[in-house]
Scaffold this active site. Structure first.
Site, PDB file in Angstrom:
ATOM      1  N   GLY A  13       0.951  -1.193   0.026  1.00 26.27           N
ATOM      2  CA  GLY A  13      -0.127   0.102  -0.041  1.00 26.27           C
ATOM      3  C   GLY A  13       0.799   1.122   0.062  1.00 26.27           C
ATOM      4  N   GLU A 174     -18.403  10.943  -0.076  1.00 27.98           N
ATOM      5  CA  GLU A 174     -17.991  10.683  -1.373  1.00 27.98           C
ATOM      6  C   GLU A 174     -19.039   9.672  -2.084  1.00 27.98           C
ATOM      7  OE1 GLU A 174     -13.324  12.097  -1.572  1.00 27.98           O
ATOM      8  OE2 GLU A 174     -13.782  10.022  -1.112  1.00 27.98           O
TER       9      GLU A 174
END
Ligand code: FAD
Length: 465
Positions: A13, A174
């Site tokens: 990541g 979002e």
């Protein structure tokens, strides 16, 4: 193998990848291990879930990103054990187990979804942490509209057209904004028996603000914008139960109520990787409430200067679980490892530079908090666009993402609406298989059940209620 300083990095990541890249010129041999073969840009998962971007655009192959970095190799597999005494990491993939020794270890295995002790909610309200999650959600969201087209009972139709997003942080905002936009713009004219613009989008949070960390003015602005788009924002509302058909909420006054909804999305809590527990058990380090490892100021594990914990797994000064913390931590530990490999032993405290936060509300609308500067509306959205283009890995992905954004934001299309049965049902079927309750079910992927016999929000079979 060479006799160079051996660095093992767990996780590809933001933390793991940036640590590996920052060791590019160091005289070390890096082994990067991840259970996936990609580097995932998590901040754009919601756009995969709502059909704007493809999964490949936000998750390029890690070994391709690192192809020119000759001192790094990439191994696929899930790390099961870290042995601090023996200085080894054991990982498995399919039926193969590999033990890798290290001189320095960087643990950047991130965080998973937390249901605050109610893990059974996961069956009906998936979270959004991985490509699997985003594709499952995509299938559930677009699938709910397919089910609505078949429905002639008005109450059941309402439940199919009610989407509940739990958690009013950036991800929840979002997601709610995108579902509202999808229903009002993208799906216009797509259905014959109902009007998708009647979709009800509910954004719930136990807190009393949306985007609580952005400051009162931006929080109020975001709420106002969301409501203007038709999102129902319900604050002070704590989820107390979730089932296939709906969600039960407790309000501030103590009363409970039920929302009938076939599609629930969990964007509420995080729990650090369970690898943190192993580190704590072997080193005596403490964990915080989210399972993050409380590290020393140089980001090392107490008593183990050769082991670093960074990113979402790291607990230090209550820093938030955001990508700049992971990236800056990665660069900091890489610098220390480089020095160590060169025979220097100095240690420096980690200094975090807060670059601010931003969240999109819908196309052309966002909020951004950068120090004392608070931006909103179009200008914040342009800043969001520029930053996300900059941080998306690989030029090809930046280019295709920009094309897809043009299609979705200037036009009203969404290029990535495809979802398969396996994406929608595999996780819940696997959960059931693990619980040992599915001996007689058809195997995943072999099913030829008609859509109406499968429940889009549980993965189980049986007649819809
Ligand atoms: C939906 C969503 C939206 C977000 N939006 C924003 C945003 O707008 N801005 C922002 O700054 N931050 C955002 N974040 C947070 C940000 O993505 C994280 O803070 C950041 O990814 C942390 O980096 P990390 O390296 O610690 O963990 P991750 O990026 O999560 O990487 C962890 C890696 O470890 C691997 N892994 C885990 N366990 C194992 C194991 N046992 N064996 C092998 N590999 C393993 C995983 O596969 C993964 O690749 C968002 C997060 C999510 C989920």
């Amino acid at each position: 193998m060479s006799d160079k300083h051996r660095v093992v990095v767990i996780g590809s990541g933001f933390g793991g990848l940036f640590a590996t890249k920052a060791l590019r010129r160091a005289d070390v041999q890096v082994t990067l291990i991840d259970r996936t073969s990609h580097h995932l840009f998590q901040p754009l998962l919601y756009q995969v879930a709502t059909g704007i971007l493809s999964e490949g655009e936000i998750a390029p192959p890690t070994r391709d990103i690192l192809r020119r970095q000759k001192n790094a190799r990439v191994l696929l597999g899930t790390v099961e054990t870290i042995d601090l005494e023996a200085r080894t990491v054991t990982h498995t993939v399919v039926d193969r187990t590999t033990v890798t020794p290290y001189d320095s270890l960087v643990v950047a295995a991130g965080a998973g979804q937390s249901y605050f002790g109610n893990d059974h909610f996961a069956e009906f309200a998936p979270g959004m942490k991985s490509i699997d999650d985003a594709l499952e959600l995509r299938g559930r969201i677009f699938g709910a509209y397919e089910m609505a087209e078949l429905e002639d009972d008005p109450l059941k139709l309402d439940a199919w057209l009610t989407f509940v997003v739990v958690g009013a942080g950036p991800t929840g905002v979002e997601m709610a904004g995108q579902i509202a936009e999808l229903s009002r713009r993208t799906l216009k004219g797509n259905f014959r028996t109902f009007d998708p613009s009647t979709t009800r989008v509910v954004l719930l949070d136990a807190a009393d603000k949306v985007l609580g960390t952005f400051g009162d003015d931006l929080a109020e602005h975001a709420k106002h914008e969301l409501e203007g788009m038709g999102v129902e924002v319900q604050l002070g509302a704590m989820v107390v139960d979730v089932d296939r058909y709906g969600i039960v909420v407790k309000d501030r006054d103590g009363s409970t109520r039920r929302l009938e909804s076939r599609t629930k999305i969990w964007a509420a809590g995080v729990a650090a990787s369970p690898l943190g527990e192993q580190l704590a058990a072997q080193s005596g380090a403490e964990l915080d409430r989210s399972g993050r490892v409380l590290v020393q100021r140089d980001l090392s594990l107490p008593g183990h200067p050769e082991v670093y914990v960074i990113g979402d797994m790291m607990g230090l000064d209550r820093l938030p679980g955001v990508s700049p913390v992971a990236i800056q931590g990665a660069k900091h530990v890489a610098k220390q490892i480089r020095a160590e490999a060169a025979g220097r032993t100095e240690r420096k405290d980690f200094q975090y530079f807060d670059k601010g936060s931003m969240a999109t509300i819908s196309r052309f609308r966002a909020v951004a908090s950068i120090g004392r500067i608070h931006l909103r509306g179009f200008i914040a959205w342009v800043a969001w666009l520029a930053l996300h283009l900059l941080y998306l890995t690989a030029f090809k992905n930046r280019f295709t993402a920009l094309m897809h954004w043009a299609v979705s934001f200037i036009g009203r299309g969404r290029a990535e609406r495809t979802a398969t049965y396996q994406q929608v049902f595999a996780r819940t079927e696997l959960m059931k298989a693990q619980r040992g309750s599915v001996e007689d079910r058809p195997s995943i992927g072999a099913t030829s059940q008609p859509l109406e016999n499968l429940s889009l929000d549980s993965g189980s079979q049986g007649p819809p209620r």
